[in-house]
Design a protein around this motif. Sequence first.
Motif, PDB file in Angstrom:
ATOM      1  N   PHE A 215       0.813  -1.216   0.000  1.00 20.85           N
ATOM      2  CA  PHE A 215       0.000   0.000   0.000  1.00 20.85           C
ATOM      3  C   PHE A 215       0.847   1.267   0.000  1.00 20.85           C
ATOM      4  O   PHE A 215       0.393   2.318  -0.465  1.00 20.85           O
ATOM      5  N   ILE A 216       2.078   1.186   0.545  1.00 21.92           N
ATOM      6  CA  ILE A 216       2.945   2.378   0.535  1.00 21.92           C
ATOM      7  C   ILE A 216       3.993   2.291  -0.580  1.00 21.92           C
ATOM      8  O   ILE A 216       4.959   3.045  -0.593  1.00 21.92           O
ATOM      9  N   GLY A 217       3.792   1.346  -1.499  1.00 21.04           N
ATOM     10  CA  GLY A 217       4.641   1.267  -2.683  1.00 21.04           C
ATOM     11  C   GLY A 217       5.943   0.527  -2.503  1.00 21.04           C
ATOM     12  O   GLY A 217       6.861   0.704  -3.295  1.00 21.04           O
ATOM     13  N   GLU A 218       6.058  -0.329  -1.489  1.00 16.82           N
ATOM     14  CA  GLU A 218       7.286  -1.080  -1.258  1.00 16.82           C
ATOM     15  C   GLU A 218       7.095  -2.558  -1.609  1.00 16.82           C
ATOM     16  O   GLU A 218       5.969  -3.057  -1.602  1.00 16.82           O
ATOM     17  N   ASP A 219       8.228  -3.249  -1.899  1.00 13.81           N
ATOM     18  CA  ASP A 219       8.239  -4.694  -2.167  1.00 13.81           C
ATOM     19  C   ASP A 219       7.216  -5.091  -3.236  1.00 13.81           C
ATOM     20  O   ASP A 219       6.458  -6.042  -3.071  1.00 13.81           O
ATOM     21  N   MET A 220       7.207  -4.365  -4.337  1.00 17.34           N
ATOM     22  CA  MET A 220       6.230  -4.639  -5.393  1.00 17.34           C
ATOM     23  C   MET A 220       6.835  -5.407  -6.568  1.00 17.34           C
ATOM     24  O   MET A 220       6.164  -5.640  -7.568  1.00 17.34           O
ATOM     25  N   GLU A 221       8.102  -5.823  -6.434  1.00 19.95           N
ATOM     26  CA  GLU A 221       8.783  -6.465  -7.559  1.00 19.95           C
ATOM     27  C   GLU A 221       8.144  -7.799  -7.939  1.00 19.95           C
ATOM     28  O   GLU A 221       8.089  -8.163  -9.116  1.00 19.95           O
ATOM     29  N   LEU A 222       7.641  -8.540  -6.947  1.00 18.66           N
ATOM     30  CA  LEU A 222       7.104  -9.867  -7.208  1.00 18.66           C
ATOM     31  C   LEU A 222       5.617  -9.857  -7.583  1.00 18.66           C
ATOM     32  O   LEU A 222       5.054 -10.909  -7.865  1.00 18.66           O
ATOM     33  N   LEU A 223       4.999  -8.681  -7.574  1.00 14.58           N
ATOM     34  CA  LEU A 223       3.574  -8.595  -7.912  1.00 14.58           C
ATOM     35  C   LEU A 223       3.378  -8.672  -9.417  1.00 14.58           C
ATOM     36  O   LEU A 223       4.070  -8.003 -10.181  1.00 14.58           O
ATOM     37  N   GLY A 224       2.411  -9.486  -9.829  1.00 12.34           N
ATOM     38  CA  GLY A 224       2.069  -9.571 -11.240  1.00 12.34           C
ATOM     39  C   GLY A 224       1.053  -8.507 -11.620  1.00 12.34           C
ATOM     40  O   GLY A 224       0.622  -7.694 -10.789  1.00 12.34           O
ATOM     41  N   LEU A 225       0.633  -8.535 -12.886  1.00 16.05           N
ATOM     42  CA  LEU A 225      -0.307  -7.534 -13.385  1.00 16.05           C
ATOM     43  C   LEU A 225      -1.646  -7.615 -12.651  1.00 16.05           C
ATOM     44  O   LEU A 225      -2.243  -6.594 -12.297  1.00 16.05           O
ATOM     45  N   LYS A 226      -2.113  -8.833 -12.396  1.00 18.81           N
ATOM     46  CA  LYS A 226      -3.390  -9.018 -11.707  1.00 18.81           C
ATOM     47  C   LYS A 226      -3.344  -8.426 -10.302  1.00 18.81           C
ATOM     48  O   LYS A 226      -4.262  -7.705  -9.885  1.00 18.81           O
ATOM     49  N   GLU A 227      -2.251  -8.729  -9.566  1.00 21.55           N
ATOM     50  CA  GLU A 227      -2.121  -8.204  -8.207  1.00 21.55           C
ATOM     51  C   GLU A 227      -1.985  -6.685  -8.201  1.00 21.55           C
ATOM     52  O   GLU A 227      -2.517  -6.004  -7.326  1.00 21.55           O
ATOM     53  N   LEU A 228      -1.260  -6.144  -9.199  1.00 23.09           N
ATOM     54  CA  LEU A 228      -1.103  -4.688  -9.275  1.00 23.09           C
ATOM     55  C   LEU A 228      -2.438  -3.999  -9.543  1.00 23.09           C
ATOM     56  O   LEU A 228      -2.734  -2.945  -8.969  1.00 23.09           O
TER      57      LEU A 228
END
Length: 198
Positions: free
Chosen positions: A105-118
């Motif tokens: 939610f604060i924009g951290e640790d987003m490297e492993l998120l896919g398009l659906k999760e984003l």
Amino acid sequence: MGRGKVELKRIENSSNRQVTFSKRRNGLLKKAFELSILCEAEVSLIVFSPSGKFHHMERSVARYRSEVGRPGQNDQRSRSLEFWRCEIEELRKTINKTEAQLRHFIGEDMELLGLKELKQLERQLKTGAERIRSKKKRAISEHVSLLKSKLSDLQKENARLQKRLHELPDANVSSRIPEANECDAFHQRRIFLDGSQQ
């Protein structure tokens, strides 16, 4: 003469089906109770009727509920410890998942998120932002209403004091309220004097 063998298939008549259910349920409960007495066995029995009503052996289920998590003999203690280990592990997983969501939610640790999760995260943030804006508007509106109420009270108090001042019989010069143009002239003269002293 012995009873004939009953063909096992669904009873079509609803009243006959209910009577059969009631009789056989009672027989089943009786057999389970007898087994627990004769063999000192712990027997639990749970039955749901076609209407969804819950039937069970009261003593065994109550004992199960009372013993879950309660330390007793060694095997009971080990079962209890295993139960709490599982609970702790589940709670740890929940905490880790919640902390990860907060970091997202604060924009951290987003490297492993896919398009659906984003996309899902974006929808959640939009919903949260809309709720925040709505709450902010309500807070501002309430604050403005409060200030208007205070202003109205001050204006009423000012009018009351003005009326009392004019009702005084011999109002001298010191008690007279200066006019607006007199105040402006005083401020301009003060600004001029301040500027000439510099």
